[in-house]
Design a protein around this motif. Structure first.
Motif, short mmCIF file in Angstrom:
data_model
loop_
_atom_site.label_atom_id
_atom_site.label_comp_id
_atom_site.label_asym_id
_atom_site.label_seq_id
_atom_site.Cartn_x
_atom_site.Cartn_y
_atom_site.Cartn_z
N ALA A 199 0.86 -1.18 0.00
CA ALA A 199 0.00 0.00 0.00
C ALA A 199 0.89 1.23 0.00
O ALA A 199 2.11 1.13 0.06
CB ALA A 199 -0.92 0.00 1.23
N TYR A 237 -4.74 9.78 -9.31
CA TYR A 237 -4.02 11.00 -8.90
C TYR A 237 -3.48 11.61 -10.18
O TYR A 237 -2.84 10.93 -10.98
CB TYR A 237 -2.89 10.61 -7.96
CG TYR A 237 -2.14 11.73 -7.31
CD1 TYR A 237 -2.41 12.12 -6.00
CD2 TYR A 237 -1.10 12.39 -7.97
CE1 TYR A 237 -1.69 13.12 -5.37
CE2 TYR A 237 -0.38 13.40 -7.36
CZ TYR A 237 -0.68 13.76 -6.06
OH TYR A 237 0.04 14.77 -5.44
N HIS A 282 -12.35 3.77 -8.21
CA HIS A 282 -12.39 5.16 -8.67
C HIS A 282 -11.60 5.33 -9.97
O HIS A 282 -11.98 6.13 -10.83
CB HIS A 282 -11.84 6.09 -7.58
CG HIS A 282 -12.67 6.13 -6.34
ND1 HIS A 282 -13.95 6.64 -6.31
CD2 HIS A 282 -12.42 5.72 -5.08
CE1 HIS A 282 -14.44 6.55 -5.09
NE2 HIS A 282 -13.54 5.99 -4.33
N CYS A 283 -10.52 4.57 -10.10
CA CYS A 283 -9.74 4.59 -11.34
C CYS A 283 -10.57 4.03 -12.49
O CYS A 283 -10.52 4.55 -13.62
CB CYS A 283 -8.45 3.80 -11.18
SG CYS A 283 -7.37 4.38 -9.87
N THR A 306 -2.92 0.06 -5.29
CA THR A 306 -4.00 0.45 -4.39
C THR A 306 -5.18 -0.48 -4.63
O THR A 306 -5.21 -1.23 -5.60
CB THR A 306 -4.44 1.91 -4.60
OG1 THR A 306 -4.85 2.09 -5.96
CG2 THR A 306 -3.32 2.88 -4.29
N ARG A 310 -0.65 9.29 -2.59
CA ARG A 310 -1.24 8.59 -1.45
C ARG A 310 -2.60 7.97 -1.77
O ARG A 310 -3.18 7.29 -0.94
CB ARG A 310 -1.37 9.55 -0.26
CG ARG A 310 -0.02 9.95 0.34
CD ARG A 310 0.65 8.73 0.98
NE ARG A 310 1.97 9.05 1.50
CZ ARG A 310 3.10 8.90 0.82
NH1 ARG A 310 3.05 8.44 -0.43
NH2 ARG A 310 4.26 9.20 1.36
N SER A 311 -3.15 8.26 -2.93
CA SER A 311 -4.44 7.68 -3.32
C SER A 311 -4.53 7.72 -4.84
O SER A 311 -3.73 8.40 -5.50
CB SER A 311 -5.61 8.46 -2.70
OG SER A 311 -5.60 9.81 -3.15
N THR A 312 -5.48 6.98 -5.39
CA THR A 312 -5.65 6.95 -6.84
C THR A 312 -7.13 7.09 -7.20
O THR A 312 -7.99 6.71 -6.39
CB THR A 312 -5.12 5.62 -7.41
OG1 THR A 312 -5.73 4.52 -6.72
CG2 THR A 312 -3.61 5.54 -7.28
N CYS A 343 -8.56 -0.40 -8.40
CA CYS A 343 -9.13 0.81 -7.80
C CYS A 343 -10.43 1.16 -8.51
O CYS A 343 -10.42 1.47 -9.72
CB CYS A 343 -8.12 1.95 -7.91
SG CYS A 343 -8.79 3.62 -7.78
#
Length: 238
Positions: free
Chosen positions: A22, A186, A64-65, A94, A182-184, A62
């Motif tokens: 992670a 991004y 959201h990706c 992620t 720190r997140s995707t 992911c």
């Protein structure tokens, strides 16, 4: 548990441990220019002289990706085809880590010209991959997806056990951590980090703490096609 063979499961588990699993490690110090530059190891679409360089850090595990790929990326792709955008995709572990590592390994095993097609197929089929994971049939689902690109079952097993492919995924994830991700998904556009923060009418994209604004006002932090077009137009004009 994901129903890889014993050999491929062991390799993927080792990759997960070595990559940290992670985005939790401390980032090293990089200048914004270094982060925004196109690197020799990057996967790139579009003309080298395009006025806008659009970098996405993403994961094939992911959700959201996957949403961005479905909704926002077609607008980015229009700009790529028009010669306005040079698109860079950087891999990050992620979401479900073993799914991310397996998917990226599969993309690395494909010929270079098929890399983005494999990534797109993994996004399109993400829900079915997660469903197969719950049913213990993920290996079979990957084999079905990979067959579209000329892989057979043995090829998939070999890919999931490939030290070269797994090392490449580990390296990509480490670099993302060093880049401060720190997140995707991004995004970095022409060297500017686009962060989602509260604005006057909801969450908006900001750069260095200031809302990203065009003639229509603050640009919302979403993945809608119009939002991507506004971002590209703003940076193309700038």
């Amino acid at each position: 548990m994901l129903s890889f063979t014993r050999r491929s499961l062991t390799a993927l588990a080792a990759a997960l441990l070595l990559s940290g699993g992670a985005l939790g490690q401390n980032a090293t110090s990089l200048t914004e220019a270094q982060v925004g530059q196109v690197r020799d190891t990057d996967r790139v679409m579009g003309a080298a002289d395009a006025p806008v360089t659009f970098i996405e850090y993403g994961s094939v595990a992911c959700s959201h990706c996957a949403h961005f790929q479905e909704t926002g990326f077609p607008a980015v792709n229009e700009a790529i085809e028009a010669g306005d955008v040079r698109f860079v995709f950087r891999e990050v572990i992620t979401g479900q880590p073993n799914i991310a590592i397996a998917g990226f390994a599969l993309a690395h095993c494909a010929p270079d010209e098929q890399y983005f097609d494999v990534i797109d197929a993994l996004f399109v089929n993400m829900r079915s991959i997660f469903a197969a994971l719950q049913q213990g049939t993920a290996q079979t689902r990957y084999e079905e997806i990979a067959a579209e690109f000329g892989f057979n079952a043995d090829d998939v097993t070999a890919c999931f056990s490939s030290e070269e492919a797994i090392a490449a995924v580990q390296t990509s994830n480490r670099i993302a951590v060093e880049d401060g991700v720190r997140s995707t998904p991004y995004f970095i556009v022409n060297g500017d980090r686009l962060l989602a923060e509260p604005g006057e009418d909801g969450r908006v994209y900001t750069v260095n703490g200031a809302p990203l604004t065009d003639a229509e006002g603050e640009i919302p932090a979403d993945h809608q096609p119009d939002t991507m077009r506004r971002i590209i137009a703003l940076y193309k004009g700038g």
